[in-house]
Design an enzyme around this catalytic site. Structure first.
Site, short mmCIF file in Angstrom:
data_model
loop_
_atom_site.label_atom_id
_atom_site.label_comp_id
_atom_site.label_asym_id
_atom_site.label_seq_id
_atom_site.Cartn_x
_atom_site.Cartn_y
_atom_site.Cartn_z
N THR A 1 19.15 7.86 43.86
CA THR A 1 18.34 8.69 43.25
C THR A 1 18.91 10.12 43.60
O THR A 1 18.90 10.48 44.78
CB THR A 1 16.81 8.79 43.57
OG1 THR A 1 16.29 7.48 43.61
CG2 THR A 1 15.97 9.36 42.81
N LYS B 1 20.30 0.91 50.87
CA LYS B 1 19.19 1.33 49.77
C LYS B 1 19.64 0.12 48.71
O LYS B 1 19.78 0.50 47.52
CB LYS B 1 19.31 2.92 49.07
CG LYS B 1 18.24 3.21 48.44
CD LYS B 1 18.20 4.62 47.86
CE LYS B 1 16.96 5.15 47.50
NZ LYS B 1 16.81 6.73 46.92
N GLU C 1 10.79 5.88 59.27
CA GLU C 1 11.13 7.00 58.15
C GLU C 1 9.76 7.04 57.36
O GLU C 1 8.95 6.57 57.93
CB GLU C 1 12.25 6.17 57.37
CG GLU C 1 11.78 4.87 56.69
CD GLU C 1 12.88 4.15 55.91
OE1 GLU C 1 14.13 4.50 55.98
OE2 GLU C 1 12.61 3.10 55.38
#
Length: 248
Positions: A28, A141, A174
């Protein structure tokens, strides 16, 4: 606006392995001035992580061309998403031979975050969701994001700006959509992501910038008490940049 394998499209075959099994990766990117920001870093992560997953290495030149072309359609700012899946395959887990990667690129409006997210910052809270440890996937990811989806629902109706997640041992890893940093006594620490979590591109850029400026940055375990006793805490991702944390 969507592109699939370079062509305008808004759907993929039902046997796509990204849909069937989450077999793939995504990036992204912020679009700034109608250009994808940190594009080389995002493409390098795709190249590195496809290799880790045993997928064919993507043609980064083609991806760069498609990303730049799509970003030109943005009204200055936006969000660009790049997905790579293992393409079409059968019902079972075994990948086809050969694997033919499928490229899915999409352009979206930039989220309308309030300016207060950056100054003074955001309140965050620890969610109940715990991340499972899997060293083969640590930092990647990949398309299996159910843990983040569950964590995001945990604070969807609250006043927090972000929710934080821990691993099974209680280490803070996170945010649901961000990486985490803390400072104490002149040192910067960020959680070790070798067993779970996503090693974000903005995280890498922040670490490089801090080290260039003479800061010591340690990638290590971070407990809840470490976080609460820190001098400063901030989160970051490729779309919002860096957000100070005002309250936990």
């Amino acid at each position: 606006m969507y592109r699939v394998d370079g062509e305008p499209a808004d759907q993929v075959p039902a046997d796509d392995r990204g849909l069937q099994f989450g077999d793939g990766l995504f990036e992204t990117l912020a679009v700034v001035g109608s250009k994808p920001a940190l594009l080389d870093d995002h493409l390098e992560r795709l190249r590195r992580d496809t290799e880790r997953l045993g997928l064919p290495i993507p043609d980064v030149r083609t991806l760069a061309g498609e990303a730049n072309e799509l970003a030109r359609h943005a009204d200055g700012c936006g969000v660009l998403k790049i997905l790579l899946t293992a393409g079409s395959g059968g019902r079972g887990y075994q990948r086809p031979d050969p694997v033919r990667l499928r490229r899915i690129l999409s352009l979206h409006p930039r989220p309308a975050y309030p300016k207060e997210h950056w100054d003074p910052g955001i309140p965050v809270a620890l969610t109940d969701v715990r991340l499972a440890a899997q060293p083969l996937l640590g930092g990647i990811k990949h398309l299996n994001r159910l843990e983040q989806t569950l964590a995001r629902q945990a604070w969807s109706h609250g006043d927090w700006g972000e929710g934080l997640v821990q691993d099974a041992s209680g280490h803070v890893i996170e945010g649901t959509m961000s990486n985490l940093f803390a400072t104490k006594s002149g040192q910067v620490v960020t959680p070790d992501l070798s067993h779970c979590g996503v090693a974000g591109v903005m995280r890498g850029a922040v670490i490089r910038r801090l080290r260039q400026r003479g800061w010591t940055v340690a990638e290590t375990t971070l407990s809840e008490s470490d976080l609460l006793s820190a001098d400063e805490v901030f989160v970051c991702n490729s779309v919002v940049g860096v957000l100070p944390v005002t309250r936990i």
